[in-house]
Write an enzyme that holds these catalytic residues in place. Structure first.
Site, mmCIF file in Angstrom:
data_model
loop_
_atom_site.group_PDB
_atom_site.id
_atom_site.type_symbol
_atom_site.label_atom_id
_atom_site.label_comp_id
_atom_site.label_asym_id
_atom_site.label_seq_id
_atom_site.Cartn_x
_atom_site.Cartn_y
_atom_site.Cartn_z
ATOM 1 N N GLY A 11 0.842 -1.204 0.000
ATOM 2 C CA GLY A 11 0.000 0.000 0.000
ATOM 3 C C GLY A 11 0.872 1.247 0.000
ATOM 4 O O GLY A 11 1.827 1.327 0.760
ATOM 5 N N ARG A 72 1.053 -4.992 -5.461
ATOM 6 C CA ARG A 72 1.176 -6.230 -4.685
ATOM 7 C C ARG A 72 1.418 -7.319 -5.725
ATOM 8 O O ARG A 72 0.668 -7.438 -6.688
ATOM 9 C CB ARG A 72 -0.081 -6.463 -3.872
ATOM 10 C CG ARG A 72 -0.269 -5.355 -2.822
ATOM 11 C CD ARG A 72 -1.162 -5.799 -1.697
ATOM 12 N NE ARG A 72 -1.118 -4.845 -0.591
ATOM 13 C CZ ARG A 72 -1.902 -3.765 -0.498
ATOM 14 N NH1 ARG A 72 -2.794 -3.527 -1.440
ATOM 15 N NH2 ARG A 72 -1.800 -2.949 0.523
ATOM 16 N N ASP A 103 5.686 -4.683 6.105
ATOM 17 C CA ASP A 103 6.402 -5.912 6.495
ATOM 18 C C ASP A 103 6.301 -7.006 5.437
ATOM 19 O O ASP A 103 7.200 -7.845 5.327
ATOM 20 C CB ASP A 103 5.999 -6.402 7.886
ATOM 21 C CG ASP A 103 4.524 -6.675 8.001
ATOM 22 O OD1 ASP A 103 3.787 -6.403 7.038
ATOM 23 O OD2 ASP A 103 4.100 -7.169 9.067
ATOM 24 N N THR A 125 4.402 2.610 5.478
ATOM 25 C CA THR A 125 3.011 2.165 5.509
ATOM 26 C C THR A 125 2.239 3.056 6.468
ATOM 27 O O THR A 125 2.770 3.422 7.519
ATOM 28 C CB THR A 125 2.853 0.688 5.942
ATOM 29 O OG1 THR A 125 1.463 0.440 6.244
ATOM 30 C CG2 THR A 125 3.668 0.321 7.160
ATOM 31 N N ASP A 127 -0.050 2.144 8.285
ATOM 32 C CA ASP A 127 -0.564 1.349 9.414
ATOM 33 C C ASP A 127 0.293 1.408 10.679
ATOM 34 O O ASP A 127 -0.182 1.078 11.756
ATOM 35 C CB ASP A 127 -0.694 -0.125 9.004
ATOM 36 C CG ASP A 127 -1.606 -0.320 7.802
ATOM 37 O OD1 ASP A 127 -2.414 0.576 7.525
ATOM 38 O OD2 ASP A 127 -1.508 -1.381 7.149
ATOM 39 N N ASP A 129 2.441 -0.668 11.575
ATOM 40 C CA ASP A 129 2.358 -2.005 12.176
ATOM 41 C C ASP A 129 3.633 -2.834 11.981
ATOM 42 O O ASP A 129 3.595 -4.060 12.061
ATOM 43 C CB ASP A 129 1.154 -2.767 11.584
ATOM 44 C CG ASP A 129 1.277 -2.961 10.075
ATOM 45 O OD1 ASP A 129 2.123 -2.297 9.438
ATOM 46 O OD2 ASP A 129 0.517 -3.774 9.526
ATOM 47 N N ARG A 171 -5.293 -2.412 8.428
ATOM 48 C CA ARG A 171 -5.200 -3.854 8.197
ATOM 49 C C ARG A 171 -5.557 -4.605 9.479
ATOM 50 O O ARG A 171 -6.658 -4.466 9.963
ATOM 51 C CB ARG A 171 -3.817 -4.226 7.667
ATOM 52 C CG ARG A 171 -3.949 -5.476 6.857
ATOM 53 C CD ARG A 171 -2.869 -5.961 5.984
ATOM 54 N NE ARG A 171 -1.750 -5.167 5.641
ATOM 55 C CZ ARG A 171 -0.862 -5.551 4.736
ATOM 56 N NH1 ARG A 171 -1.024 -6.705 4.117
ATOM 57 N NH2 ARG A 171 0.172 -4.815 4.440
HETATM 58 P P1 ADP Z 1 3.128 -4.345 2.761
HETATM 59 O O1 ADP Z 1 4.515 -4.313 2.264
HETATM 60 O O2 ADP Z 1 2.499 -2.985 2.839
HETATM 61 O O3 ADP Z 1 2.961 -5.155 4.033
HETATM 62 P P2 ADP Z 1 2.000 -6.573 1.257
HETATM 63 O O4 ADP Z 1 1.841 -7.464 2.452
HETATM 64 O O5 ADP Z 1 0.883 -6.525 0.269
HETATM 65 O O6 ADP Z 1 2.239 -5.049 1.653
HETATM 66 O O7 ADP Z 1 3.362 -7.010 0.541
HETATM 67 C C1 ADP Z 1 3.831 -6.332 -0.603
HETATM 68 C C2 ADP Z 1 4.488 -7.312 -1.522
HETATM 69 O O8 ADP Z 1 5.614 -7.899 -0.857
HETATM 70 C C3 ADP Z 1 3.637 -8.508 -1.935
HETATM 71 O O9 ADP Z 1 2.791 -8.205 -3.006
HETATM 72 C C4 ADP Z 1 4.685 -9.524 -2.331
HETATM 73 O O10 ADP Z 1 5.203 -9.246 -3.602
HETATM 74 C C5 ADP Z 1 5.769 -9.252 -1.302
HETATM 75 N N1 ADP Z 1 5.581 -10.170 -0.156
HETATM 76 C C6 ADP Z 1 4.637 -10.096 0.797
HETATM 77 N N2 ADP Z 1 4.735 -11.126 1.661
HETATM 78 C C7 ADP Z 1 5.773 -11.871 1.238
HETATM 79 C C8 ADP Z 1 6.384 -13.072 1.709
HETATM 80 N N3 ADP Z 1 5.932 -13.700 2.792
HETATM 81 N N4 ADP Z 1 7.432 -13.540 1.011
HETATM 82 C C9 ADP Z 1 7.900 -12.894 -0.085
HETATM 83 N N5 ADP Z 1 7.356 -11.772 -0.569
HETATM 84 C C10 ADP Z 1 6.318 -11.253 0.063
HETATM 85 O O1 F6P Z 2 -1.383 -1.390 4.401
HETATM 86 C C1 F6P Z 2 -2.020 -0.206 4.070
HETATM 87 C C2 F6P Z 2 -3.497 -0.431 3.851
HETATM 88 O O2 F6P Z 2 -4.079 0.795 3.489
HETATM 89 C C3 F6P Z 2 -4.232 -1.061 5.025
HETATM 90 O O3 F6P Z 2 -4.535 -0.131 6.024
HETATM 91 C C4 F6P Z 2 -5.428 -1.646 4.353
HETATM 92 O O4 F6P Z 2 -5.892 -2.792 5.035
HETATM 93 C C5 F6P Z 2 -4.907 -2.056 3.006
HETATM 94 O O5 F6P Z 2 -3.705 -1.330 2.787
HETATM 95 C C6 F6P Z 2 -5.874 -1.766 1.891
HETATM 96 O O6 F6P Z 2 -5.284 -2.125 0.699
HETATM 97 P P1 F6P Z 2 -5.911 -1.952 -0.758
HETATM 98 O O7 F6P Z 2 -5.003 -1.044 -1.477
HETATM 99 O O8 F6P Z 2 -5.869 -3.307 -1.334
HETATM 100 O O9 F6P Z 2 -7.293 -1.412 -0.618
#
Ligand code: ADP
Ligand code: F6P
Length: 320
Positions: A11, A72, A103, A125, A127, A129, A171
Site C-alpha cells: 500500500g 502487490r 512488512d 506504511t 498502518d 504495524d 489492516r
Molecule cells: P506491505 O509491504 O504494505 O505489508 P503486502 O503485504 O501486500 O504489503 O506485501 C507487498 C508485496 O511484498 C507482496 O505483493 C509480495 O510481492 C511481497 N511479499 C509479501 N509477503 C511476502 C512473503 N511472505 N514472502 C515474499 N514476498 C512477500
Molecule cells: O497497508 C495499508 C493499507 O491501506 C491497510 O490499512 C489496508 O488494510 C490495506 O492497505 C488496503 O489495501 P488496498 O489497497 O488493497 O485497498
C-alpha cells in the site's frame, strides 16, 4: 556498490516520494547510479525500470503517492518469480536495492537478500504495524487526515444528535484507530488487539454519557474489527440515537505528507543508501526513541509489537 535500485511496494503511503528522493540524492552525491524500479516487485520481475538522477526527484518531496508506483505482486512469492527478479538485477548490474514498504515487502526483501541481492528495507506504511520500528513513513499524515475528516463528520453528527460509527484503515492493527480515536475524542475505540464487549463498551457507555447530557457520539472502529453498518444499526435500536456508519476508505492514504513524514523519510532513505555504500545489506532501517537505527532483516521480522494499553485506558477514562 556502483549501481542500486529503489522500489516502493505494498500500500502506498505519503512520504514515500520523500524517501525515494533521499535515496536518489544520497546515492548520486556519493557516486552511485540509481534506477527506479516501477510497481514494486512486479517491475523487478519484468525489468520495468528507469534511470534516476538528482533532477529526476525534484518537486516530489511534497507529493503523496509514489512516483515509482506500487503493487502487490503474488508472483514474487514464488521461487520462479524470485529467480526472475534476481536475473533482472544481474542483467542490469543492480548490486543492491532499497525496498520502501511494509512488512510484506520486507519479507520479499529478505527472500531477495537470501538469493544474493542485498536489500535494505525502509518502513513505509500508514498502518505503523512494523514491529521493529516505532514509526513508519506515512503514519503521521494518515492520522492527521483521519482527524480532519472525522472533525468534519463530527460537525454534522452534532447538528443531528447522531452517532457516527467510523471505520479507519490499519489492516490487522489498531494504531490508527487508537491514536486518531483519542485525537477526535471518540466515546469508544474498538481495536483488534484488545478484547471488547459491545454491550458494555459501546451501548452502556453511550447510555451513561447520555445521562450527563451528551447527545452526539463518535465510535471509532479499526478495519480489523469491521462490521460498522451492523454496529450502527444495533446502536440505533438499543439507544434510540440515530446512527450512521462511515467508512473513510482510501482518502486516508493520499495527500501531501506532513513535515514529520518528510523529515523521517529523508533520514531513513539516506541511512539506507549509506548502508549499501558501506557494502552492508540485509538490514532494515527504523526509528526508536526518535533516533534512526538499522538492524538485521531477520531479527526485524521476528519481532512483535503491540498497542499501548495505557493510552487505550486513558481514552476510556477521558472520552466520557
Ligand atoms: P506491505 O509491504 O504494505 O505489508 P503486502 O503485504 O501486500 O504489503 O506485501 C507487498 C508485496 O511484498 C507482496 O505483493 C509480495 O510481492 C511481497 N511479499 C509479501 N509477503 C511476502 C512473503 N511472505 N514472502 C515474499 N514476498 C512477500
Ligand atoms: O497497508 C495499508 C493499507 O491501506 C491497510 O490499512 C489496508 O488494510 C490495506 O492497505 C488496503 O489495501 P488496498 O489497497 O488493497 O485497498
Amino acid at each position: 556498490m556502483k549501481k542500486i535500485g529503489v522500489l516502493t511496494s505494498g500500500g502506498d503511503a505519503p512520504g514515500m516520494n520523500a524517501a525515494v528522493r533521499a535515496v536518489v540524492r544520497t546515492a548520486c552525491e556519493n557516486g552511485m547510479e540509481v534506477v527506479g524500479i516501477r510497481r514494486g516487485y512486479t517491475g523487478l520481475i519484468n525489468g520495468d525500470m528507469v534511470e534516476l538522477n538528482i533532477r529526476s526527484v525534484s518537486d516530489i518531496i511534497h507529493r503523496g503517492g509514489t512516483i515509482l508506483y506500487s503493487a502487490r505482486c503474488l508472483e514474487f512469492k514464488e521461487e520462479a518469480g524470485l529467480q526472475k527478479a534476481v536475473q533482472t538485477c544481474k542483467d542490469n548490474d543492480i548490486e543492491g536495492i532499497v525496498v520502501i514498504g511494509g512488512d510484506g515487502s520486507f519479507r520479499g526483501a529478505r527472500d531477495l537478500s537470501l538469493r544474493g541481492v542485498p536489500c535494505i528495507g525502509v518502513p513505509g506504511t500508514i498502518d505503523n504495524d512494523i514491529a521493529c520500528t516505532d514509526y513508519t513513513i506515512g503514519y503521521d499524515t494518515c492520522l492527521n487526515t483521519i482527524m480532519e475528516m472525522v472533525d468534519r463528520v463530527r460537525d454534522t453528527t452534532e447538528s443531528h444528535d447522531r452517532c457516527s460509527v467510523i471505520e479507519v484503515m490499519g489492516r490487522r492493527a489498531g494504531y490508527l484507530a487508537l491514536n486518531a480515536g483519542i485525537a477526535v475524542g471518540a466515546t469508544t475505540i474498538l481495536v483488534p488487539e484488545f478484547d471488547f464487549d459491545i454491550e458494555r463498551d459501546v451501548i452502556e457507555r453511550m447510555r451513561r454519557t447520555q445521562k450527563t447530557g451528551k447527545r452526539h457520539f463518535i465510535i471509532m472502529v479499526a478495519e480489523g474489527i469491521g462490521g460498522v453498518e451492523e454496529l450502527a444499526r444495533k446502536i440505533e435500536a438499543e439507544t434510540q440515537v440515530e446512527s450512521r456508519a462511515v467508512i473513510l476508505g482510501h482518502v486516508q492514504r493520499g495527500g501531501a505528507p506532513t513535515c514529520k513524514d518528510r523529515v523521517v523519510a529523508s533520514q531513513m532513505g539516506n541511512r539506507a543508501v549509506k548502508l549499501l555504500l558501506d557494502g552492508i545489506g540485509n538490514r532494515v532501517v527504523g526509528m526508536k526513541n526518535e533516533q534512526i537505527f538499522d538492524m538485521d532483516i531477520y531479527e526485524a521480522l521476528s519481532q512483535t509489537k503491540t498497542l499501548d494499553r495505557e493510552l487505550f485506558d486513558i481514552s476510556y477514562e477521558i472520552s466520557i
